[in-house]
Design an enzyme around this catalytic site. Structure first.
Site, PDB file in Angstrom:
ATOM      1  N   LYS A 139      14.167   5.456 -19.262  1.00 24.19           N
ATOM      2  CA  LYS A 139      13.051   5.621 -20.176  1.00 24.19           C
ATOM      3  C   LYS A 139      13.024   7.211 -20.681  1.00 24.19           C
ATOM      4  O   LYS A 139      14.064   7.352 -21.246  1.00 24.19           O
ATOM      5  CB  LYS A 139      11.602   5.413 -19.440  1.00 24.19           C
ATOM      6  CG  LYS A 139      11.539   4.317 -18.517  1.00 24.19           C
ATOM      7  CD  LYS A 139      11.702   2.958 -19.362  1.00 24.19           C
ATOM      8  CE  LYS A 139      11.785   1.609 -18.514  1.00 24.19           C
ATOM      9  NZ  LYS A 139      11.063   1.737 -17.177  1.00 24.19           N
ATOM     10  N   ARG A 175      32.341   4.463  -5.625  1.00 25.15           N
ATOM     11  CA  ARG A 175      31.286   4.081  -5.173  1.00 25.15           C
ATOM     12  C   ARG A 175      30.407   5.088  -4.387  1.00 25.15           C
ATOM     13  O   ARG A 175      29.140   5.362  -4.398  1.00 25.15           O
ATOM     14  CB  ARG A 175      31.151   2.559  -4.185  1.00 25.15           C
ATOM     15  CG  ARG A 175      29.868   2.113  -3.716  1.00 25.15           C
ATOM     16  CD  ARG A 175      29.739   0.793  -3.257  1.00 25.15           C
ATOM     17  NE  ARG A 175      31.018   0.351  -2.761  1.00 25.15           N
ATOM     18  CZ  ARG A 175      31.441   0.478  -1.599  1.00 25.15           C
ATOM     19  NH1 ARG A 175      30.990   1.433  -0.630  1.00 25.15           N
ATOM     20  NH2 ARG A 175      32.761  -0.091  -1.178  1.00 25.15           N
ATOM     21  N   ASP A 200       6.468   7.380  -8.412  1.00 24.65           N
ATOM     22  CA  ASP A 200       7.213   6.928  -9.639  1.00 24.65           C
ATOM     23  C   ASP A 200       6.698   7.987 -10.743  1.00 24.65           C
ATOM     24  O   ASP A 200       5.568   8.059 -11.222  1.00 24.65           O
ATOM     25  CB  ASP A 200       6.830   5.781  -9.775  1.00 24.65           C
ATOM     26  CG  ASP A 200       7.877   5.037 -10.817  1.00 24.65           C
ATOM     27  OD1 ASP A 200       8.148   5.702 -11.800  1.00 24.65           O
ATOM     28  OD2 ASP A 200       8.110   3.810 -10.901  1.00 24.65           O
ATOM     29  N   TYR A 242       4.247  -0.799 -12.295  1.00 28.02           N
ATOM     30  CA  TYR A 242       5.060  -1.314 -13.046  1.00 28.02           C
ATOM     31  C   TYR A 242       5.551  -2.745 -12.616  1.00 28.02           C
ATOM     32  O   TYR A 242       5.571  -3.104 -11.433  1.00 28.02           O
ATOM     33  CB  TYR A 242       6.597  -0.493 -12.978  1.00 28.02           C
ATOM     34  CG  TYR A 242       7.488  -1.334 -13.641  1.00 28.02           C
ATOM     35  CD1 TYR A 242       7.710  -1.157 -15.105  1.00 28.02           C
ATOM     36  CD2 TYR A 242       8.879  -1.661 -12.941  1.00 28.02           C
ATOM     37  CE1 TYR A 242       8.665  -1.880 -15.799  1.00 28.02           C
ATOM     38  CE2 TYR A 242       9.887  -2.354 -13.592  1.00 28.02           C
ATOM     39  CZ  TYR A 242       9.792  -2.205 -15.188  1.00 28.02           C
ATOM     40  OH  TYR A 242      10.742  -2.745 -15.923  1.00 28.02           O
TER      41      TYR A 242
HETATM   42  C1  LIG Z   1      10.986   0.745 -16.158  1.00 26.61           C
HETATM   43  C2  LIG Z   1      10.347   1.281 -14.946  1.00 26.61           C
HETATM   44  C3  LIG Z   1      10.817   0.974 -13.830  1.00 26.61           C
HETATM   45  C4  LIG Z   1      11.852   0.010 -13.474  1.00 26.61           C
HETATM   46  O1  LIG Z   1      13.191   0.738 -14.039  1.00 26.61           O
HETATM   47  P1  LIG Z   1      14.553  -0.015 -14.655  1.00 26.61           P
HETATM   48  O2  LIG Z   1      15.385   1.023 -15.098  1.00 26.61           O
HETATM   49  O3  LIG Z   1      14.036  -0.990 -15.788  1.00 26.61           O
HETATM   50  O4  LIG Z   1      15.273  -0.966 -13.393  1.00 26.61           O
HETATM   51  C5  LIG Z   1      10.249   1.179 -12.725  1.00 26.61           C
HETATM   52  N1  LIG Z   1       9.027   2.282 -12.753  1.00 26.61           N
HETATM   53  C6  LIG Z   1       8.311   2.207 -13.918  1.00 26.61           C
HETATM   54  C7  LIG Z   1       7.416   3.168 -13.926  1.00 26.61           C
HETATM   55  C8  LIG Z   1       9.147   1.985 -15.076  1.00 26.61           C
HETATM   56  O5  LIG Z   1       8.692   2.099 -16.188  1.00 26.61           O
END
Ligand SMILES: *Cc1c(COP(=O)(O)O)cnc(C)c1O
Length: 390
Positions: free
Chosen positions: A202, A52, A177, A105
């Site tokens: 992504k 962890r 982000d 998001y």
């Molecule tokens: C998908 C996404 C998230 C969340 O991420 P997860 O890996 O699905 O928890 C946060 N911000 C953006 C812009 C995203 O596309």
């Protein structure tokens, strides 16, 4: 850690974080599938003591991501993008105020409003593409400005340097982000952001086979505090997930170049199509923030959203008529996806809030993949024709 800081992005993507494994010479970092580590004496660790707290596969991923975002301090990785976002916000105290974008998001908006607001954090949602509006929303309790650029799904662009200046003057932090742009296109730390956060699920992972998230900072004290939260809360990624994400990173530059090329051509195709009402893509001259995008991004990304003249029902039909563009949530993988945000990814955002942010119920979002452009264009063409005839 090799110094890759002066080398090109593609070289950083291929080599970042990976050194030959010292015992066998394995060129790729192995999956260290272990929960604990044998120690030479009590309270002395060879490197790690418990997975962890630390794991060599995770270490490699964390260094790779920091290299790409231009930090000498490793990233702090989490089990998902949401866990990474939560990790940053856990640096705040009850009563602190956050200014966040109004086109976030859906999952981030839900975390802020449904979980963290109950625990004493306060949120104001504003259009972060308007730095003056962000400045106006500041209160003495504001500790954090939160921005996504490009946003999801309207692809609005915020001027990161302008927001960084607002944050600096107010003595608060700025998070960007960077999931949609990736460091291939945009490096927020260079523009003055405090934190960069990614859903590595992504583009970074890129193959729709792993969920993960990471935070990158340049400040050693903030890094230490994030590592404390990573270990203390325990939303850590497993070694397999780190391995898959690291493998994805090695082709990030190749994939992103293709995503951007394909998306830009698809945006042009849609804009010229008689059945299409409106196209959102920051690379289009007519995009409201095209100039800011051209200044802070080196390309315009792989996401395109648009409205059909047929409205909600036309959009619904289109999602079911495409064959290569598969109907699914998520984005950033090599395969093209299509979805309807109002009923899918953004269904957790209240209808009034969605509409106030300009998200029409009929909006369609494309994650343009790495297939042949001619095939993608033909797929949209046949689907548009099919709904025109129905
Ligand atoms: C998908 C996404 C998230 C969340 O991420 P997860 O890996 O699905 O928890 C946060 N911000 C953006 C812009 C995203 O596309």
């Amino acid at each position: 850690m090799k110094d890759l800081s002066k080398l090109g992005f593609g070289t950083q993507a291929v080599h970042g974080g990976t050194e030959p494994e010292p015992i066998t010479g394995a060129i790729m970092t192995p999956v260290f599938q272990t929960s604990t580590y044998v120690q030479p004496e009590p309270a002395v660790a060879k490197v790690h003591e418990y997975s962890r707290t630390g794991n060599p596969t995770r270490d490699a991923l964390q260094v790779a991501l920091a290299t790409l975002e231009g930090s000498e301090i490793p990233a702090v990785s989490f089990a998902s993008g949401m866990a990474a976002i939560d990790g940053i916000v856990r640096l705040l105290d009850s009563g602190d105020h956050v200014i966040a974008g109004d086109d976030l998001y859906g999952g981030t908006y839900r975390l802020f409003t449904k979980v963290l607001a109950r625990q004493g954090l306060r949120f104001t949602f504003v259009d972060t593409s308007d730095a003056a509006a962000v400045k106006e929303a500041l209160t003495p309790e504001t500790k954090l400005i939160w921005c996504e650029t490009p946003t999801n799904p309207l692809l609005k662009i915020s001027d990161v340097s302008a927001l960084a200046e607002v944050a600096r003057d107010a003595g608060c932090w700025l998070t960007v982000d960077n999931t949609f742009a990736t460091p291939y296109i945009q490096r927020p730390l260079d523009l003055g952001a405090t934190f960069v956060v990614h859903s590595t699920t992504k583009y970074i992972g890129g193959h729709s086979d792993v969920v993960g998230g990471s935070v990158i900072v340049r400040d050693a004290d903030l890094h230490e505090r994030l590592c404390f939260i990573q270990n203390c809360v325990g939303a850590v990624p497993g070694p397999w997930d780190c391995f898959l994400t690291l493998r994805g990173i090695k082709t990030l530059h190749l994939r992103m170049a293709r995503h951007c090329q394909n998306a830009s051509a698809i945006a042009d195709f849609l804009q010229a199509h008689p059945q299409v009402e409106k196209v959102h893509y920051p690379g289009l001259e007519g995009h409201a923030h095209h100039d800011v995008a051209a200044r802070q991004m080196s390309a315009f990304g792989g996401m395109v959203s648009f409205e059909l003249k047929g409205g909600v029902e036309g959009g619904r039909q289109l999602c079911m008529k495409t064959k290569l563009f598969q109907l699914a949530e998520s984005l950033g993988g090599v395969e093209s996806l299509i979805e309807q945000p109002a009923t899918m990814t953004h269904a957790s955002v209240e209808p009034e809030v969605r509409r106030a942010a300009g998200l029409a119920d009929g909006l369609i979002r494309l994650s343009v993949g790495c297939e042949e452009l001619s095939d993608l264009r033909a797929d949209l063409e046949q689907a548009l024709l099919a709904i025109a005839e129905s």
